[in-house]
Design a protein around this motif. Structure first.
Motif, short mmCIF file in Angstrom:
data_model
loop_
_atom_site.label_atom_id
_atom_site.label_comp_id
_atom_site.label_asym_id
_atom_site.label_seq_id
_atom_site.Cartn_x
_atom_site.Cartn_y
_atom_site.Cartn_z
N ARG A 3 0.80 -1.18 -0.04
CA ARG A 3 -0.06 -0.08 -0.09
C ARG A 3 0.94 1.25 -0.13
O ARG A 3 0.48 2.36 0.17
CB ARG A 3 -0.90 0.01 1.10
N THR A 4 2.18 1.00 -0.27
CA THR A 4 3.20 2.35 -0.11
C THR A 4 2.63 3.17 -1.26
O THR A 4 2.73 4.35 -1.14
CB THR A 4 4.50 1.76 -0.34
N ALA A 8 1.77 7.41 -1.06
CA ALA A 8 2.52 8.27 -1.79
C ALA A 8 1.48 9.04 -2.80
O ALA A 8 1.63 10.22 -2.88
CB ALA A 8 3.38 7.63 -2.98
N PHE A 9 0.49 8.54 -3.35
CA PHE A 9 -0.50 9.12 -4.04
C PHE A 9 -1.11 10.13 -3.20
O PHE A 9 -1.33 11.22 -3.68
CB PHE A 9 -1.56 8.10 -4.51
N ALA A 70 -7.18 14.05 -9.99
CA ALA A 70 -6.85 12.42 -9.38
C ALA A 70 -7.85 12.07 -8.21
O ALA A 70 -8.13 10.80 -8.52
CB ALA A 70 -5.24 12.73 -8.97
N PRO A 71 -8.33 12.90 -7.48
CA PRO A 71 -9.16 12.34 -6.49
C PRO A 71 -10.33 11.70 -7.30
O PRO A 71 -11.06 10.60 -6.75
CB PRO A 71 -9.62 13.33 -5.57
N THR A 72 -10.80 12.19 -8.47
CA THR A 72 -12.33 11.72 -8.91
C THR A 72 -12.05 10.34 -9.58
O THR A 72 -12.86 9.93 -10.20
CB THR A 72 -12.79 12.94 -9.99
N ALA A 73 -10.61 10.11 -9.82
CA ALA A 73 -10.21 8.70 -10.51
C ALA A 73 -10.07 7.81 -9.49
O ALA A 73 -9.68 6.60 -9.81
CB ALA A 73 -8.95 9.10 -11.41
N LEU A 94 -0.56 3.67 -14.77
CA LEU A 94 -1.93 4.06 -14.92
C LEU A 94 -2.16 5.43 -14.72
O LEU A 94 -2.49 6.21 -15.38
CB LEU A 94 -2.85 2.93 -14.23
N LEU A 95 -1.86 5.70 -13.49
CA LEU A 95 -1.97 7.28 -13.30
C LEU A 95 -1.22 8.16 -14.22
O LEU A 95 -1.81 9.26 -14.38
CB LEU A 95 -1.60 7.45 -11.67
#
Length: 243
Positions: A3-4, A8-9, A70-73, A94-95
């Protein structure tokens, strides 16, 4: 360790919002530079830096796109991870593909912002100074809420499982680009309303992010898209009457 990348995200999102905060600091608070020191803070806190200068406007739009989009994805990113043993590298690819599309849109938005500023249509904080411009943006965004393109893009954003199953073999980067194109198709008109609320307006950014995120949720979004369009159109048509 698995989950690192999520840590970071979210850490990256926090940095984006912090930088946007510094860029939006009003005149009376710019003495923060005396506390924090450094020419970077002073430059970031200059609204003119992100309006009249193409490089500054582009940097601001990239930050704003990352912080807001980014949060909406998140549902799509989580779905992609749940589909199989996705590595952290696959997640970032992907991001990266997703955000690359928004970087392209940021370049266009920056050109538009500098042009509008030099034409005297928006102020130093990116807010519209023209009633016709404001009304046009509101009505245009409202009409787009009813368009077939918006509906098609939203339908794919609301079904990330189906989307990824159809394109899984293309790999994470190309999936990210596809996802980004659909996201731009959903949200570009609402993002253009930044020129109404002000590109340096953190309250607008937060509200727009919330609305765009909710629109992509299948159980909630269908109750938002068209009513929001009606509100935007009505606001745009009524604005000249009260200005």
């Amino acid at each position: 360790m698995r989950r690192t990348h999520w840590i970071a995200f979210f850490g990256g999102l926090g940095v984006c919002w912090l930088l946007l905060f510094f860029m939006a600091v009003p005149d009376e608070l710019r003495m923060l530079e005396a506390t924090y020191g450094g020419a970077l803070i002073e430059a970031l806190c200059s609204g003119l830096f992100a309006t009249s200068d193409l490089g500054g406007a582009f940097a601001m739009w990239v930050l704003m796109s990352a912080a807001m989009m980014a949060p909406t994805a998140l549902p799509a990113l989580a779905t992609y991870e749940d589909l199989g043993h996705v590595t952290a590298t696959g997640f970032w690819r992907l991001l990266g593909g997703y955000l690359l599309v928004w970087v392209g849109l940021s370049a266009l938005a920056a050109l538009a912002q500098v042009g509008l500023y030099r034409a005297g249509l928006i102020g130093a904080l990116g807010q519209s100074l023209s009633v016709p411009l404001t009304a046009g943006l509101l009505v245009g965004a409202g009409l787009y809420q009813f368009s077939a393109l918006k509906d098609a893009c939203l339908s794919r954003c609301r079904a990330p499982l189906t989307f990824f199953m159809q394109h899984w073999d293309e790999g994470p980067f190309r999936n990210g680009v596809r996802l980004g194109l659909d996201c731009v198709g959903c949200c570009w008109a609402l993002m253009a309303l930044a020129f109404v609320g002000g590109t340096m307006n953190l309250m607008f950014m937060g509200l727009a992010m919330l609305l765009m995120a909710l629109e992509k949720l299948p159980d909630i979004g269908r109750y938002i898209t068209r009513p929001l369009g009606v509100v935007l159109i009505a606001s745009g048509l009524a604005l000249p009457l009260f200005s």
